[in-house]
Design an enzyme around this catalytic site. Structure first.
Site, PDB file in Angstrom:
ATOM      1  N   GLU A   1       0.850  -1.187   0.000  1.00 47.55           N
ATOM      2  CA  GLU A   1       0.000   0.000   0.000  1.00 47.55           C
ATOM      3  C   GLU A   1       0.890   1.242   0.000  1.00 47.55           C
ATOM      4  O   GLU A   1       1.980   1.248   0.566  1.00 47.55           O
ATOM      5  CB  GLU A   1      -0.863  -0.023   1.264  1.00 47.55           C
ATOM      6  CG  GLU A   1      -1.807   1.148   1.439  1.00 47.55           C
ATOM      7  CD  GLU A   1      -2.537   1.100   2.778  1.00 47.55           C
ATOM      8  OE1 GLU A   1      -3.630   1.676   2.860  1.00 47.55           O
ATOM      9  OE2 GLU A   1      -2.011   0.480   3.741  1.00 47.55           O
TER      10      GLU A   1
ATOM     11  N   CYS B   1      -4.566  -3.523   3.294  1.00 37.80           N
ATOM     12  CA  CYS B   1      -4.274  -3.230   4.697  1.00 37.80           C
ATOM     13  C   CYS B   1      -5.416  -3.592   5.650  1.00 37.80           C
ATOM     14  O   CYS B   1      -5.648  -4.759   5.930  1.00 37.80           O
ATOM     15  CB  CYS B   1      -3.866  -1.759   4.827  1.00 37.80           C
ATOM     16  SG  CYS B   1      -2.904  -1.393   6.323  1.00 37.80           S
TER      17      CYS B   1
ATOM     18  N   LYS C   1      -9.971   0.726  -1.834  1.00 41.04           N
ATOM     19  CA  LYS C   1     -10.040   0.222  -0.461  1.00 41.04           C
ATOM     20  C   LYS C   1     -11.416   0.470   0.154  1.00 41.04           C
ATOM     21  O   LYS C   1     -11.896   1.606   0.208  1.00 41.04           O
ATOM     22  CB  LYS C   1      -8.955   0.899   0.377  1.00 41.04           C
ATOM     23  CG  LYS C   1      -8.809   0.360   1.793  1.00 41.04           C
ATOM     24  CD  LYS C   1      -7.658   1.071   2.497  1.00 41.04           C
ATOM     25  CE  LYS C   1      -7.397   0.526   3.888  1.00 41.04           C
ATOM     26  NZ  LYS C   1      -6.285   1.267   4.547  1.00 41.04           N
TER      27      LYS C   1
END
Length: 266
Positions: free
Chosen positions: A40, A142, A106
């Site tokens: 990321e 993440c 995300k």
């Protein structure tokens, strides 16, 4: 399938990050990988000036990543941003050597451990899979790794491998949590999970912005039985190469059909 995980540290210097990516892509190609996965925030680390740098550099970054994929004949996966009004979108972008770019936005934003990602980042809403050498590959970023239903849905969509790229926040127990979550997501979704984090800047000696999630290392690839396929050697910058045999996915689904047995909306 041979894949490579580029456990690196990035900084606010986008040009320096491009140079580092070029080096690691070259090394991955020399190792025979068909895919190289970066963490990321590969394009630019979290911290002040993110939106402004995104507006200034995103288009050039995308052009360079596609050129690298074309030049080396492998799939490149990088953490990126693009501007969205007053905020940015946090993406994991896949560049194929056939000239195609696919991006996941995300979904689960990191509003935890004192951080408020949603203050500056617009959330996504859709799961994404891509085809790599005939294998369906899921994408996650993440904090997504803490949400098992995302991985279950990626598996149901046909993914045999999910790539999780992170800039994991440091703190007590956080490296252990990262390692544990990667293993558990592989177990409870009948998939292989490849989880690459930014390197630990204290180990690699790279200056990174303070008060931002900047990585702890611990990159690993885990099979659907929770067994390690590959893992980093220490928490510094390095390339981790993994040979994946997808037959283990079918074995896991036959032996431990957790998604078929699931109830309560999972």
């Amino acid at each position: 399938m041979k894949i490579a995980l580029a456990q690196i540290n990035t900084t606010p210097d986008v040009s320096a990050n491009v140079s580092k990516v070029e080096d690691y892509v070259r090394s991955a190609a020399e190792a025979g990988a068909v895919l190289v996965q970066f963490p990321e925030a590969t394009m630019r680390s979290f911290g002040p000036g993110l939106r402004e740098d995104t507006r200034a550099h995103a288009a050039d970054w995308q052009e360079r990543m596609q050129a690298l994929a074309d030049e080396h004949g492998l799939t490149i996966v990088t953490g990126e941003f693009f501007a969205h009004g007053a905020r940015v979108v946090n993406q994991l972008a896949v560049y194929s050597p056939a000239g195609q770019r696919v991006a996941y936005e995300k979904i689960h934003l990191y509003d935890a451990f004192g951080f408020r990602e949603s203050d500056t980042v617009e959330p996504g809403s859709d799961i994404v899979t891509v085809d790599v050498d005939g294998v369906a590959v899921g994408l996650a970023i993440c904090y997504d790794i803490r949400f098992p239903k995302l991985f279950a849905e990626l598996s149901r969509a046909g993914a045999k491998l999910t790539l999780v790229s992170a800039s994991w926040g440091a703190g007590p127990g956080k490296l252990y949590q990262w390692d544990l979550l990667a293993r558990v997501r592989a177990l409870d979704s009948n998939m292989i999970v490849s989880a690459v984090d930014q390197a630990d800047p204290e180990v690699s000696g790279v200056q990174v912005p303070a008060d931002a999630p900047t990585g702890v290392g611990g990159s690993l690839v885990v099979d659907p039985f929770g067994e390690l396929i590959a893992q980093d050697d220490g928490q510094g910058e390095q390339l981790v190469v993994a040979d994946i045999d997808f037959a283990v996915v079918d074995k896991a689904k036959a032996a431990l059909p957790v998604l078929e047995n699931a109830r309560l909306g999972y």
